[in-house]
Write an enzyme that holds these catalytic residues in place. Structure first.
Site, PDB file in Angstrom:
ATOM      1  N   ASP A 180       0.864  -1.183   0.000  1.00  9.11           N
ATOM      2  CA  ASP A 180       0.000   0.000   0.000  1.00  9.11           C
ATOM      3  C   ASP A 180       0.901   1.234   0.000  1.00  9.11           C
ATOM      4  O   ASP A 180       1.598   1.501   0.987  1.00  9.11           O
ATOM      5  CB  ASP A 180      -0.902   0.005   1.226  1.00  9.11           C
ATOM      6  CG  ASP A 180      -1.972  -1.091   1.179  1.00  9.11           C
ATOM      7  OD1 ASP A 180      -1.732  -2.130   0.529  1.00  9.11           O
ATOM      8  OD2 ASP A 180      -3.035  -0.901   1.789  1.00  9.11           O
ATOM      9  N   LYS A 243      -7.036   3.263  -3.440  1.00  5.42           N
ATOM     10  CA  LYS A 243      -7.465   3.205  -2.037  1.00  5.42           C
ATOM     11  C   LYS A 243      -7.754   4.613  -1.548  1.00  5.42           C
ATOM     12  O   LYS A 243      -7.034   5.554  -1.880  1.00  5.42           O
ATOM     13  CB  LYS A 243      -6.350   2.542  -1.220  1.00  5.42           C
ATOM     14  CG  LYS A 243      -6.589   2.477   0.277  1.00  5.42           C
ATOM     15  CD  LYS A 243      -5.408   1.777   0.950  1.00  5.42           C
ATOM     16  CE  LYS A 243      -5.497   1.844   2.475  1.00  5.42           C
ATOM     17  NZ  LYS A 243      -4.342   1.195   3.130  1.00  5.42           N
ATOM     18  N   LYS A 279     -10.320  -0.019  -2.661  1.00  8.55           N
ATOM     19  CA  LYS A 279     -10.197  -0.274  -1.230  1.00  8.55           C
ATOM     20  C   LYS A 279     -10.573   0.975  -0.439  1.00  8.55           C
ATOM     21  O   LYS A 279      -9.800   1.927  -0.373  1.00  8.55           O
ATOM     22  CB  LYS A 279      -8.771  -0.707  -0.877  1.00  8.55           C
ATOM     23  CG  LYS A 279      -8.572  -0.978   0.626  1.00  8.55           C
ATOM     24  CD  LYS A 279      -7.155  -1.430   0.921  1.00  8.55           C
ATOM     25  CE  LYS A 279      -6.928  -1.599   2.426  1.00  8.55           C
ATOM     26  NZ  LYS A 279      -5.544  -2.055   2.739  1.00  8.55           N
TER      27      LYS A 279
END
Length: 343
Positions: A180, A243, A279
């Site tokens: 991430d 995300k 996400k």
């Protein structure tokens, strides 16, 4: 969001993978390999903020799933979780306890009461700082649970670029299968789309075979138009997922942002034939919220985006409430929070 044709360099781009990865509106999509940066596409992005906010408001007031269908959706939510611990006081023992919960997210007695032993429910991933990647990898050995590492100067993303790239490589070498990454938000504020694209493309190269989730920090981006533009640049640069947040911003995952980002994913898929995951992270704490997000994915992108290959929750406390709701479904009684510890 925008109504334009892509330039010739993008139209001629052919991803190296030929395996159908997802289906959208009856069309097979490949996994995302990125495309050349199309600045005209970015400039023409528009977002009707009032319409998006109205759509988000009506989404939560519609009829919701009930009874056994609600239980099934909550079980699906568990399989899409990145169970997360990103605290300054994290320890190896806390990470091992979190991994034990990831391997067996529901108490055995509850699994038996629900009659779901054969489903072998587990979460999608455990997300930790680089320091704990090796600990998590060892604790999850023999399972399908992935190890995700936050990287690139998380949560601010302001360390020097070579250091951020090295951080990614170290996490991959330690066994992380998901990375991430955090973008430089200043590139968005300044409209420096080439710099943002180059940064994310460098992150993608460092990730190698690991999946790259690009954190936009939507709570810091000020406008939904900025969110949309950053989403497109991240996907063009090769993001496997986009995300919402680090979970450390004052404002994290919100439904208006979710609608903008999923519409961007849809448009990108229609233009390129490639699928990108989504996400939402930060502030998702209740079972009801999980079904709202799953409902958003079903309506905007379809069933393939209700699976962990293309949808994840960034969550720490969410599992606690889902387990309580499932116990209520099975027994008719709510249990105390302390009966469902995470770590």
């Amino acid at each position: 969001m925008s109504d334009r044709a892509m330039d010739k360099s993008t139209e001629s781009f052919t991803p190296p993978s030929t395996r159908a990865f997802a289906i959208l509106d009856g069309h097979a999509l490949l996994s995302n390999q990125g495309v050349p940066l199309n600045l005209e596409w970015i400039r023409q992005v528009r977002v009707n903020t009032t319409a998006v906010e109205r759509r988000a408001q009506t989404h939560v007031t519609r009829r919701t799933v009930k009874k056994e269908w609600q239980a099934a959706w909550m079980l699906r939510a568990i399989t899409c979780m990145d169970l997360t611990t990103l605290s300054g006081d994290d320890t190896d023992e806390r990470v091992r306890r979190l991994c034990a919960k990831a391997r067996q997210p529901l108490q055995p007695a509850l699994v038996k009461q629900l009659g779901i032993e054969d489903l072998k429910i587990q979460v999608a991933a455990v997300c930790v700082y680089h320091r704990f990647v090796e600990t998590a990898r060892r604790a999850l050995a023999g399972t399908h649970v992935r190890v995700a590492a936050v990287s690139t100067g998380f949560p601010a993303g302001l360390s020097p670029l070579p250091d951020r790239i090295a951080e990614i490589r170290h996490s991959v070498e330690a066994g992380a299968s998901d990375i991430d990454v955090v973008i430089t938000r200043a590139h968005v504020f300044g409209g420096r789309w080439q710099e943002l694209y180059d940064e994310i493309a460098a992150f993608k190269l460092a990730c190698g075979s690991a999946h790259m989730k690009v954190i936009l920090g939507t709570g810091d981006l000020l406008t939904l138009r900025n969110v949309a533009r950053a989403s497109f640049v991240a996907m063009m640069a090769g993001a496997d997922f986009i995300k919402t947040s680090t979970g450390k911003e004052p404002t994290n995952a919100t439904l208006p942002v979710g609608f903008v980002m999923t519409r961007a994913i849809r448009e990108y898929a229609q233009e390129t034939g490639m699928a990108v995951g989504f996400k939402p992270a930060g502030g998702i704490r209740t079972a009801k919220q999980s079904t709202e997000w799953l409902g958003l994915m079903k309506e905007e992108l379809g069933f393939d985006w209700m699976k962990p290959d293309l949808f994840r929750f960034g969550a720490s406390g969410l599992l606690n409430d889902i387990e309580r709701q499932l116990e209520h479904h099975a027994t008719g009684r709510y249990s105390a929070d302390y009966r469902h510890p995470i770590a």
